[in-house]
Enzyme design. Structure first.
Site, PDB file in Angstrom:
ATOM      1  N   ALA A 117       2.474  35.082  44.261  1.00 23.99           N
ATOM      2  CA  ALA A 117       1.643  36.157  44.822  1.00 23.99           C
ATOM      3  C   ALA A 117       0.360  36.254  44.002  1.00 23.99           C
ATOM      4  O   ALA A 117       0.394  36.228  42.768  1.00 23.99           O
ATOM      5  CB  ALA A 117       2.406  37.468  44.791  1.00 23.99           C
ATOM      6  N   ARG A 176      18.380  49.864  19.738  1.00 27.35           N
ATOM      7  CA  ARG A 176      17.633  48.640  19.425  1.00 27.35           C
ATOM      8  C   ARG A 176      16.365  48.850  18.620  1.00 27.35           C
ATOM      9  O   ARG A 176      16.030  48.040  17.768  1.00 27.35           O
ATOM     10  CB  ARG A 176      17.235  47.940  20.721  1.00 27.35           C
ATOM     11  CG  ARG A 176      18.337  47.188  21.286  1.00 27.35           C
ATOM     12  CD  ARG A 176      17.898  46.440  22.480  1.00 27.35           C
ATOM     13  NE  ARG A 176      19.130  45.931  23.072  1.00 27.35           N
ATOM     14  CZ  ARG A 176      19.222  45.433  24.272  1.00 27.35           C
ATOM     15  NH1 ARG A 176      18.158  45.351  25.024  1.00 27.35           N
ATOM     16  NH2 ARG A 176      20.356  44.990  24.716  1.00 27.35           N
ATOM     17  N   GLY A 234      15.078  38.212  41.543  1.00 27.74           N
ATOM     18  CA  GLY A 234      16.163  38.587  40.627  1.00 27.74           C
ATOM     19  C   GLY A 234      17.067  39.614  41.299  1.00 27.74           C
ATOM     20  O   GLY A 234      17.070  39.757  42.531  1.00 27.74           O
ATOM     21  N   HIS A 272      13.920  43.077  21.005  1.00 26.57           N
ATOM     22  CA  HIS A 272      15.344  42.857  20.747  1.00 26.57           C
ATOM     23  C   HIS A 272      15.479  42.503  19.274  1.00 26.57           C
ATOM     24  O   HIS A 272      14.713  41.688  18.762  1.00 26.57           O
ATOM     25  CB  HIS A 272      15.869  41.719  21.627  1.00 26.57           C
ATOM     26  CG  HIS A 272      17.360  41.708  21.728  1.00 26.57           C
ATOM     27  ND1 HIS A 272      18.174  41.327  20.692  1.00 26.57           N
ATOM     28  CD2 HIS A 272      18.186  42.062  22.740  1.00 26.57           C
ATOM     29  CE1 HIS A 272      19.443  41.435  21.078  1.00 26.57           C
ATOM     30  NE2 HIS A 272      19.469  41.884  22.317  1.00 26.57           N
ATOM     31  N   SER A 306      19.628  47.337  32.414  1.00 28.04           N
ATOM     32  CA  SER A 306      18.548  46.899  33.303  1.00 28.04           C
ATOM     33  C   SER A 306      19.054  46.208  34.572  1.00 28.04           C
ATOM     34  O   SER A 306      18.480  46.396  35.644  1.00 28.04           O
ATOM     35  CB  SER A 306      17.569  45.990  32.569  1.00 28.04           C
ATOM     36  OG  SER A 306      18.275  45.019  31.870  1.00 28.04           O
ATOM     37  N   GLU A 364      28.335  47.684  23.484  1.00 27.58           N
ATOM     38  CA  GLU A 364      27.103  47.244  22.823  1.00 27.58           C
ATOM     39  C   GLU A 364      26.517  48.406  22.047  1.00 27.58           C
ATOM     40  O   GLU A 364      26.982  49.542  22.163  1.00 27.58           O
ATOM     41  CB  GLU A 364      26.088  46.739  23.861  1.00 27.58           C
ATOM     42  CG  GLU A 364      26.399  45.332  24.345  1.00 27.58           C
ATOM     43  CD  GLU A 364      25.413  44.843  25.390  1.00 27.58           C
ATOM     44  OE1 GLU A 364      24.339  45.441  25.547  1.00 27.58           O
ATOM     45  OE2 GLU A 364      25.749  43.854  26.068  1.00 27.58           O
ATOM     46  N   THR A 423      16.766  37.925  35.578  1.00 28.09           N
ATOM     47  CA  THR A 423      18.197  38.217  35.765  1.00 28.09           C
ATOM     48  C   THR A 423      19.057  37.050  35.292  1.00 28.09           C
ATOM     49  O   THR A 423      20.064  37.239  34.615  1.00 28.09           O
ATOM     50  CB  THR A 423      18.463  38.481  37.266  1.00 28.09           C
ATOM     51  OG1 THR A 423      17.740  39.643  37.639  1.00 28.09           O
ATOM     52  CG2 THR A 423      19.944  38.672  37.548  1.00 28.09           C
ATOM     53  N   LYS A 470       7.574  32.569  42.460  1.00 30.70           N
ATOM     54  CA  LYS A 470       6.707  31.491  41.969  1.00 30.70           C
ATOM     55  C   LYS A 470       7.533  30.366  41.349  1.00 30.70           C
ATOM     56  O   LYS A 470       7.050  29.262  41.139  1.00 30.70           O
ATOM     57  CB  LYS A 470       5.713  32.036  40.950  1.00 30.70           C
ATOM     58  CG  LYS A 470       6.359  32.610  39.702  1.00 30.70           C
ATOM     59  CD  LYS A 470       5.310  33.127  38.750  1.00 30.70           C
ATOM     60  CE  LYS A 470       5.890  33.795  37.522  1.00 30.70           C
ATOM     61  NZ  LYS A 470       6.336  35.152  37.754  1.00 30.70           N
ATOM     62  N   TYR A 501      18.810  35.016  33.027  1.00 35.17           N
ATOM     63  CA  TYR A 501      18.955  34.809  31.577  1.00 35.17           C
ATOM     64  C   TYR A 501      19.637  35.976  30.863  1.00 35.17           C
ATOM     65  O   TYR A 501      19.795  35.935  29.643  1.00 35.17           O
ATOM     66  CB  TYR A 501      17.587  34.529  30.941  1.00 35.17           C
ATOM     67  CG  TYR A 501      17.038  33.219  31.448  1.00 35.17           C
ATOM     68  CD1 TYR A 501      17.457  32.016  30.888  1.00 35.17           C
ATOM     69  CD2 TYR A 501      16.173  33.169  32.531  1.00 35.17           C
ATOM     70  CE1 TYR A 501      17.000  30.805  31.385  1.00 35.17           C
ATOM     71  CE2 TYR A 501      15.710  31.968  33.034  1.00 35.17           C
ATOM     72  CZ  TYR A 501      16.123  30.794  32.457  1.00 35.17           C
ATOM     73  OH  TYR A 501      15.690  29.590  32.950  1.00 35.17           O
ATOM     74  N   ALA A 561      16.945  42.844  41.497  1.00 32.72           N
ATOM     75  CA  ALA A 561      16.305  43.942  42.246  1.00 32.72           C
ATOM     76  C   ALA A 561      15.805  43.439  43.598  1.00 32.72           C
ATOM     77  O   ALA A 561      16.165  43.977  44.655  1.00 32.72           O
ATOM     78  CB  ALA A 561      15.153  44.536  41.434  1.00 32.72           C
ATOM     79  N   ASP A 616       3.057  39.699  36.183  1.00 29.30           N
ATOM     80  CA  ASP A 616       2.349  39.468  37.447  1.00 29.30           C
ATOM     81  C   ASP A 616       2.318  40.714  38.335  1.00 29.30           C
ATOM     82  O   ASP A 616       1.262  41.098  38.837  1.00 29.30           O
ATOM     83  CB  ASP A 616       3.019  38.332  38.235  1.00 29.30           C
ATOM     84  CG  ASP A 616       2.786  36.969  37.613  1.00 29.30           C
ATOM     85  OD1 ASP A 616       1.661  36.695  37.184  1.00 29.30           O
ATOM     86  OD2 ASP A 616       3.736  36.179  37.550  1.00 29.30           O
TER      87      ASP A 616
HETATM   88  C1  SIN Z   1      21.749  41.319  25.134  1.00 32.59           C
HETATM   89  O1  SIN Z   1      22.651  40.619  25.567  1.00 32.59           O
HETATM   90  O2  SIN Z   1      21.661  41.673  23.966  1.00 32.59           O
HETATM   91  C2  SIN Z   1      20.662  41.749  26.066  1.00 32.59           C
HETATM   92  C3  SIN Z   1      21.210  42.615  27.102  1.00 32.59           C
HETATM   93  C4  SIN Z   1      20.186  43.590  27.526  1.00 32.59           C
HETATM   94  O3  SIN Z   1      19.031  43.495  27.113  1.00 32.59           O
HETATM   95  O4  SIN Z   1      20.546  44.502  28.269  1.00 32.59           O
END
Ligand code: SIN
Length: 525
Positions: A160, A294, A16, A247, A396, A119, A47, A38, A49, A18, A226
């Site tokens: 791994a 959140r 991803g 969430h 993140s 947000e 990442t 994997k 998604y 990182a 993992d």
């Molecule tokens: C979202 O789009 O609500 C998630 C984004 C996130 O978790 O930083």
């Protein structure tokens, strides 16, 4: 795995933002990197998604303001040094790597300047986005570069199994007296079904989160803890494991898999309503309402569902945004909901909270160093302390980018003086006596058991009784899974099951030990 990939400068587990950004930086500096994932598809990662976006610096913004918002969302458990690094260095790296080097097509206004959205719990507009598929746009650009780089050996379908530490794996028993250090990992090739050691001067864990230990999660199938479990078995320090973020809004539909309804919808004005069509957030967070942190919104929904004895609430975007704008701004969510006959340009979206992000993880310092020598971690698997007790949305991807780069920055000047461990002193993986293959039905049933235990006893609202029950149930399952693991030949599913169980145990033990409600760890008793 060919011999060039088996003995490498740096082994990176996870592709991803990182792991991928660390790999690019190391490779550009002229070092050899073996990157294993994997997943069968190179871009498949957490990442990919991420919907909402990534924090940058908005027009009315400053590093101080971002620090304030991160710490307020994180219930003041944040590591001040890490938060400062993210706020000051994040926007610079985002511009350098994602905009200038990779050319990620972030949304722009008519005058070509960057467009920013907002947000929950952000006090200003500062988030860059690519429609509602920001992570996909980033990951695709990243993978393009990783795949073509001559210094990177990019292996998909490679899981791994365990980190290699001389204290545990050397043929020389005297290595037990040395400080814990990491010399690579055992890697399972899903195609040939062989396990080989990969020896590296430094190893970076970037395996993402653990949402799959819960029944309902916004995370993809690979998020099964993992890296956390491997680091734990190797003896790494793990912190803040009780802080699992839920969430507030995942799509709720009997026939549909759980999927994320981005917080950006609320950022753009969508309102939460109960089954009677009444708004309710003013009762729980009068100041912020839908834009509260959140953990507050997720618990408000949970409470409202209990109060009204229903299994979901609604998110109303249609009354707050014209249909054509909805289709343009949220095309993925629009299409996904429509596939289940919910037209979000006209109808309310049924939503429930779901496990989303692991705020704890493998302890790392400001350079991504873990408590084990030559083992680094970056992204969701690690805990820098940036998120404290609850993560601020869209932070993140930026944390992964910053710590992926910092880990590489720390490793690069040291590599010329580092040595490989002698591969001949690492025992070959021995499964010669094992003939039975793991029965997928058993794996799937055990996974379901873990997910139910975690959802029902270690979820949004925790009590001593529920946690004790979870600990007992996980312990007895662990005896069974351990026996199973030792009896059969490895598969990716079996590796995942064992890791999920250990990740679930780590979260549960931490949740039980901490009696204080804070951020996303909420104890009723
Ligand atoms: C979202 O789009 O609500 C998630 C984004 C996130 O978790 O930083």
């Amino acid at each position: 795995m060919n011999s060039d990939c088996r003995v490498t400068d740096v082994l990176i587990i996870g592709g991803g933002i990182a792991g991928g950004s660390a790999a690019l930086k190391l490779a550009e500096a002229g070092y050899r990197v073996t990157l294993v994932t994997k997943a069968r598809e190179p871009y498949e990662s957490n990442t990919y998604y991420a919907q909402g976006g990534i924090i940058h610096r908005g027009p009315e913004d400053s590093a101080d303001l971002l620090v304030r918002d991160l710490v307020a969302a994180g219930a003041e458990l944040n590591n001040p040094q890490a938060v400062r690094i993210l706020a000051e260095d994040g926007p610079r790296l985002l511009k350098q790597v994602l905009i200038d080097e990779l050319g990620v097509p972030f949304a722009r206004r008519a005058d070509r300047s960057l467009d920013f959205t907002r947000e929950a719990a952000h006090s200003t507009e500062r988030i860059l986005f690519v429609g509602d598929a920001t992570g996909k746009a980033i990951e695709e650009k990243l993978v393009e570069r990783l795949a073509e780089h001559p210094n990177i050996c990019f292996l998909t379908g490679h899981t791994a199994v365990d980190l290699l530490t001389p204290a545990h794996h050397s043929t020389n028993p005297l290595h037990i007296y040395e400080p814990l250090s990491c010399i690579g990992a055992y890697i399972f090739d899903q195609h040939s079904r062989n396990v080989q050691s990969c020896i590296a001067k430094a190893t970076i864990l970037a395996t993402g989160g653990l949402g799959q230990i819960y029944l309902n999660t916004t995370n993809p199938a690979g998020a099964r803890g993992d890296g956390l479990a491997m680091a734990h078995r190797a003896g790494a320090r793990i912190i803040n494991a009780e802080y699992v973020q839920f969430h507030p809004t995942a799509f709720h539909h009997q026939q549909a898999p759980v999927f994320l309804i981005s917080e950006a919808l609320r950022g753009e004005g969508a309102k939460l309503l109960n089954d009677a069509g009444e708004p309710f957030m003013h009762k729980y967070a009068p100041e912020w309402k839908e834009l509260a942190p959140r953990d507050v919104v997720a618990r408000a929904i949970h409470h409202e569902m209990l109060l009204r004895n229903v299994d979901h609430v609604y998110l109303d975007l249609a009354s707050n945004m014209p249909a054509d704008k909805i289709k343009e701004r949220f095309p993925t969510i629009y299409e996904k909901c429509l596939a289940y006959d919910v037209d979000i340009t006209r109808e309310m979206i049924p939503v429930v909270p779901a496990a989303h992000y692991f705020c704890g993880g493998i302890w790392v310092d400001e350079w991504g160093r873990t408590s084990i020598r030559n083992l680094y971690a970056a992204g969701e698997v690690s805990c820098t302390g940036v998120h404290g007790a609850n993560r601020l949305g869209s932070s993140s991807l930026l944390e992964g980018l910053v710590w992926g780069n910092r880990a590489a920055d720390h490793i690069i000047p040291r590599l010329p003086n580092m040595e490989h461990f002698d591969i001949r002193a690492v025992p070959l993986w021995d499964d010669s006596g094992l003939h039975e293959t793991a029965d997928p039905a058993l794996i799937s049933q055990d996974m379901t058991t873990i997910k139910n235990i975690m959802w029902n006893y270690v979820g949004l609202v925790r009590t001593t009784h529920r946690l004790e029950r979870a600990i007992g149930d996980l312990r007895s399952l662990s005896l069974e899974i351990d026996k199973f693991y030792r009896r059969v030949k490895l598969t990716d599913g079996l590796i995942g099951l064992r890791n999920c169980l250990q990740a679930a145990t780590i979260v549960t033990d931490a949740a039980w030990a901490n009696k204080v409600s804070r951020g996303c760890h909420y104890r009723e008793s």
